[in-house]
Design a protein around this motif. Sequence first.
Motif, PDB file in Angstrom:
ATOM      1  N   GLU A  12       0.848  -1.192   0.000  1.00 27.68           N
ATOM      2  CA  GLU A  12       0.000   0.000   0.000  1.00 27.68           C
ATOM      3  C   GLU A  12       0.885   1.244   0.000  1.00 27.68           C
ATOM      4  O   GLU A  12       1.829   1.337   0.791  1.00 27.68           O
ATOM      5  N   LEU A  13       0.585   2.169  -0.904  1.00 28.29           N
ATOM      6  CA  LEU A  13       1.277   3.455  -0.920  1.00 28.29           C
ATOM      7  C   LEU A  13       0.428   4.426  -0.092  1.00 28.29           C
ATOM      8  O   LEU A  13      -0.718   4.707  -0.438  1.00 28.29           O
ATOM      9  N   GLN A  14       1.002   4.905   0.999  1.00 24.32           N
ATOM     10  CA  GLN A  14       0.271   5.725   1.959  1.00 24.32           C
ATOM     11  C   GLN A  14       0.767   7.164   1.951  1.00 24.32           C
ATOM     12  O   GLN A  14       1.955   7.405   1.751  1.00 24.32           O
ATOM     13  N   VAL A  15      -0.148   8.092   2.184  1.00 22.78           N
ATOM     14  CA  VAL A  15       0.208   9.489   2.429  1.00 22.78           C
ATOM     15  C   VAL A  15       0.397   9.605   3.934  1.00 22.78           C
ATOM     16  O   VAL A  15      -0.474   9.218   4.702  1.00 22.78           O
TER      17      VAL A  15
ATOM     18  N   PHE B 281       5.449   9.976   1.608  1.00 28.43           N
ATOM     19  CA  PHE B 281       4.699   8.762   1.326  1.00 28.43           C
ATOM     20  C   PHE B 281       5.420   7.589   1.974  1.00 28.43           C
ATOM     21  O   PHE B 281       6.626   7.648   2.213  1.00 28.43           O
TER      22      PHE B 281
ATOM     23  N   LEU C  14       5.642   3.301   1.373  1.00 29.98           N
ATOM     24  CA  LEU C  14       5.251   2.057   0.711  1.00 29.98           C
ATOM     25  C   LEU C  14       5.328   0.986   1.779  1.00 29.98           C
ATOM     26  O   LEU C  14       6.408   0.672   2.288  1.00 29.98           O
TER      27      LEU C  14
ATOM     28  N   LYS D  17       8.029  -0.638   6.088  1.00 30.63           N
ATOM     29  CA  LYS D  17       7.719   0.327   5.040  1.00 30.63           C
ATOM     30  C   LYS D  17       8.967   1.095   4.679  1.00 30.63           C
ATOM     31  O   LYS D  17       9.905   1.177   5.465  1.00 30.63           O
TER      32      LYS D  17
ATOM     33  N   LYS E 222      -2.204  13.111  -4.795  1.00 29.56           N
ATOM     34  CA  LYS E 222      -2.003  11.673  -4.622  1.00 29.56           C
ATOM     35  C   LYS E 222      -0.648  11.328  -5.222  1.00 29.56           C
ATOM     36  O   LYS E 222      -0.129  12.042  -6.081  1.00 29.56           O
TER      37      LYS E 222
ATOM     38  N   THR F 144      -1.001   3.477  -6.662  1.00 27.87           N
ATOM     39  CA  THR F 144      -1.372   4.868  -6.425  1.00 27.87           C
ATOM     40  C   THR F 144      -1.845   4.993  -4.985  1.00 27.87           C
ATOM     41  O   THR F 144      -2.515   4.097  -4.464  1.00 27.87           O
ATOM     42  N   SER F 145      -1.527   6.100  -4.351  1.00 31.97           N
ATOM     43  CA  SER F 145      -1.935   6.324  -2.959  1.00 31.97           C
ATOM     44  C   SER F 145      -3.391   6.768  -2.903  1.00 31.97           C
ATOM     45  O   SER F 145      -3.989   7.147  -3.909  1.00 31.97           O
ATOM     46  N   LYS F 146      -3.917   6.767  -1.697  1.00 30.05           N
ATOM     47  CA  LYS F 146      -5.215   7.384  -1.463  1.00 30.05           C
ATOM     48  C   LYS F 146      -5.026   8.896  -1.528  1.00 30.05           C
ATOM     49  O   LYS F 146      -3.915   9.409  -1.552  1.00 30.05           O
TER      50      LYS F 146
END
Length: 190
Positions: free
Chosen positions: A53-56, A72, A74, A137, A163, A174-176
Amino acid sequence: MKLLSVNLLVVSVLSCMLCGCAADKGGEKKIRVAMGIPHGQIKYEKIDAKDLELQVLGNPVARAGRPGVVTFALANKGEKKVHIPEWFSNESDNVGIFIQPVLPGMTGPDEKRWVRLPFEFKEPVLHYPVTLMPGNKVLVSKEIGFIKNIMLPPGEERMYFFKGALTLDSLPLTSKLGILRVTSNVEQKK
């Protein structure tokens, strides 16, 4: 003796792959040693991204007149390690940013208004494998340079939807959605 010869051959080949020559403006060649595989040398296989998951991270706030930074992560949410051979050795090259202003009355982004912020890969463009163990991560910080050109009166702010998207062909994640708040660089008089 034969094993020693094979080891020397392997070391020699790897040294050639990992070293490169670069010419400066005077035309002289300089040897530059850099770890990694030069970009374009290998076609990478797709990676199963179901556990990634790619996170902000956080709620970024930037000051007008200065470059903004968003971070970000990962993350490996699964129970098995994930090997990513295509990872760029310069961390910020791994994520591209899409952005659009939050206009009055908007409750969410307009899918037709996303603009990818331009950036250039930092030289030398090399790949260095990353292995994410379960629960780990890797962080990637990206500068948003256009904010240094914004001037806001005291007390005002602007908001931007953004994003991130990995720049890896083998891992199209792609992130949220995130929201970047840009505040005035000028203190409001009381």
